[in-house]
Design an enzyme around this catalytic site. Sequence first.
Site, mmCIF file in Angstrom:
data_model
loop_
_atom_site.group_PDB
_atom_site.id
_atom_site.type_symbol
_atom_site.label_atom_id
_atom_site.label_comp_id
_atom_site.label_asym_id
_atom_site.label_seq_id
_atom_site.Cartn_x
_atom_site.Cartn_y
_atom_site.Cartn_z
ATOM 1 N N HIS A 111 0.807 -1.216 0.000
ATOM 2 C CA HIS A 111 0.000 0.000 0.000
ATOM 3 C C HIS A 111 0.846 1.274 0.000
ATOM 4 O O HIS A 111 0.317 2.362 -0.170
ATOM 5 C CB HIS A 111 -0.976 -0.016 1.194
ATOM 6 C CG HIS A 111 -2.150 -0.923 0.957
ATOM 7 N ND1 HIS A 111 -3.436 -0.589 1.281
ATOM 8 C CD2 HIS A 111 -2.226 -2.149 0.399
ATOM 9 C CE1 HIS A 111 -4.255 -1.575 0.946
ATOM 10 N NE2 HIS A 111 -3.533 -2.536 0.416
ATOM 11 N N SER A 143 -0.516 -1.196 -6.080
ATOM 12 C CA SER A 143 -0.233 -2.351 -6.918
ATOM 13 C C SER A 143 0.511 -1.938 -8.176
ATOM 14 O O SER A 143 0.297 -0.858 -8.714
ATOM 15 C CB SER A 143 -1.541 -3.032 -7.325
ATOM 16 O OG SER A 143 -2.185 -3.555 -6.192
ATOM 17 N N LYS A 198 -14.511 -7.884 -8.173
ATOM 18 C CA LYS A 198 -13.702 -8.698 -9.082
ATOM 19 C C LYS A 198 -13.000 -9.824 -8.313
ATOM 20 O O LYS A 198 -12.940 -10.966 -8.783
ATOM 21 C CB LYS A 198 -12.664 -7.808 -9.778
ATOM 22 C CG LYS A 198 -11.998 -8.489 -10.960
ATOM 23 C CD LYS A 198 -11.094 -7.542 -11.734
ATOM 24 C CE LYS A 198 -10.459 -8.262 -12.893
ATOM 25 N NZ LYS A 198 -9.581 -7.404 -13.697
ATOM 26 N N ASP A 199 -12.499 -9.503 -7.116
ATOM 27 C CA ASP A 199 -11.870 -10.533 -6.286
ATOM 28 C C ASP A 199 -12.889 -11.584 -5.844
ATOM 29 O O ASP A 199 -12.575 -12.773 -5.773
ATOM 30 C CB ASP A 199 -11.213 -9.903 -5.049
ATOM 31 C CG ASP A 199 -9.851 -9.313 -5.377
ATOM 32 O OD1 ASP A 199 -9.366 -9.533 -6.499
ATOM 33 O OD2 ASP A 199 -9.268 -8.626 -4.507
ATOM 34 N N GLU A 203 5.619 -33.836 -1.030
ATOM 35 C CA GLU A 203 4.413 -33.337 -1.668
ATOM 36 C C GLU A 203 4.782 -32.635 -2.967
ATOM 37 O O GLU A 203 5.908 -32.152 -3.131
ATOM 38 C CB GLU A 203 3.711 -32.350 -0.724
ATOM 39 C CG GLU A 203 3.068 -33.032 0.469
ATOM 40 C CD GLU A 203 1.681 -33.559 0.133
ATOM 41 O OE1 GLU A 203 1.605 -34.656 -0.427
ATOM 42 O OE2 GLU A 203 0.705 -32.873 0.440
#
Lengths: 252, 417
Positions: free
Chosen positions: B211, B215, B239-240, B283
């Site tokens: 922040h 972004s 959108k998220d 894994e």
Amino acid sequence: MGKIFLTALAAVLGLGIATAKAAEGVEIPSRDWSFTGPFGKFDPAARQRGFQVFKEVCSGCHALEYIAFRNLAELGYNEDEVKAIAAEFTVVDGPDDEGEMFERDGKPSDFWPAPFPNDKAAAAANGGAVPPDLSLITKARKNGHNYLFALLIGYEDPPGDFELLEGLNYNKYFPGHQIAMAAPLSEDAVEYADGTAATVEQMAHDLTTFLAWTAEPEMEARKQMGLKVMIFLVVFSIVLYAVKRKVWAGLH
Amino acid sequence: MNGMNNPLVKWIDHRLPIFTLMKAELTDYPTPRNLNYWWNYGSLAGITLMIMIVTGIMLAMQYTAHVDHAFQSTERIMRDVNYGWLIRYIHTNGGSFFFIVVYIHIFRGLYYGSYKPPRELLWMLGVVILLLMMMTAFMGYVLPWGQMSFWGATVITNLFSAIPWVGDAIVTWLWGGFSVDNPTLNRFYSLHYLMPFVIVAVVVLHLWALHRFGSNNPLGIDAKGPQDKIPFHPYYTVKDLYGLAVFLLVYAGFVFYAPNFFGEPDNYIPANPLSTPAHIVPEWYFLPYYAILRAIPDKLLGVIAMFASILVLFILPWLDRSPVRSGRFRSWMFKVTFWIFLADCVVLGVVGAFPPEGTWLIVGRLTTAWYFLHFLVILPVLSVVERPKPLPSSISEAVLGGGHSAAGAAAKPMEKA
């Protein structure tokens, strides 16, 4: 660029699968099962017959640690039948008020009694090999249910040049082909209550269905809930996509 | 936010301006208007972390960290705890999906140059999160105390014995004994419970650093003014959310229909220190590092290379000197090498699943060499020799093709506020 990458990926993965097969030796044949696929359910009749095979054949050597008698209600037995099955077994309980251990009849809350007190005893009684617990067997092997079925019907005479070690048995599908367990199933080893002909293949099929249930008793509930969740999420995604379009409409 | 006029909110906010902070950082937070769907994976990672913590706390209420009871208590969760199978399958598959999401998030950063100034620290904090995730996932995999849990723990902790002089002492110290045993399981459980909260703390730092400058975006250019940005809410919240629903659809598909797809059958066999599985594999998300480890014939150098494969990410902002952030405006050479690098990582993952012999060993060595070549040679050289394409003058110009309507659109959400 994406195309080149995908081709390279496919080449590598293809190579990988080919090598994996070569390493495992014999390919395990696939079979139709009632319980595979997104809507699959355990065939109730086969599962009950499989329980009979387990009880009369397998349970002499193999434990079923994670199944309690109460779980058998899911096979379709009513409360009295479950109590009757449990009461066939003697269970050590205690200590009582005098501090002594005592024997009593099995209750629905008891777990399936192990045939041997410990691994040493199991190995001593079975030529040095410990018979594995069967509760999770179809989950504990690759391609578990197909493998288990193949193993059960895979006993045959060794090829001429094969050197079989003393006390071991030849099995087409067992890794290395030498297995300590002798062929467990033979024609009419059990007498099915529902009159089904007890061929080796039939018993192997039924037993595999039963053991697929002991490994994943939640499977039917899981798939049923899955369907509801998937339908909800599809609708939810569409709605949110529409909302997103509407909110963003003024921006473009 | 009308809630800001509420007297109670005002009273609190005057003394602890948490509502002001939330409004500034979660609602009004100006975000580039042109983020594509590759920017969804940051919030997805955060949500997956929350899912893992919630399901993990629920599992911890039923799980017993003792070598004699761990496997059994895990099975009892699956069978006798109400919806225990659901909680456990969400948690085990959640581990895989956390890594899927984070790996996509990282490759997005690699392509769009999100590690470049002024976001170097943001990037480095991300690498710290990755390392913490790997530790957490490794220790979590040990807890069910199956064969792969036990032998995976044995192999990985044994890596530290490669350290000269003190290696063996360190391994004994890590184990709390002379083999992987009850003390090892107990401390892994303790740390597995602790680490996610450390991750949360570093995520807070990650977001704080994010922040500071906001972004990055697909064009990789800085926002020039308010016309280049839109408030986070409602544009990116919705959108998220849409991305989250699609993500959950895939995730739920595995949880309900293929819950053991990412697992090893051997882990449904209780741990047995006397019987080693034919192939010990970690894994899937560790396979590329495992391939790098085994590509190098010397144990110590292998361990160093494995750790270096992550640590090199810390100095990436100084290896890639190109002033252009987004791969979109870099030469074709950057794009080709980016996709080759991505393929290289996937191949490394495939190699890691097979014993290091024959063709696999050769492929493993070539891909390992390429991995380091990409970071240490290709990117530094490329950033000097390549001629980037001209950058657009502003985000709004590139997105809207002129910027006429930009003022109107940006003003709209302001009216709402």
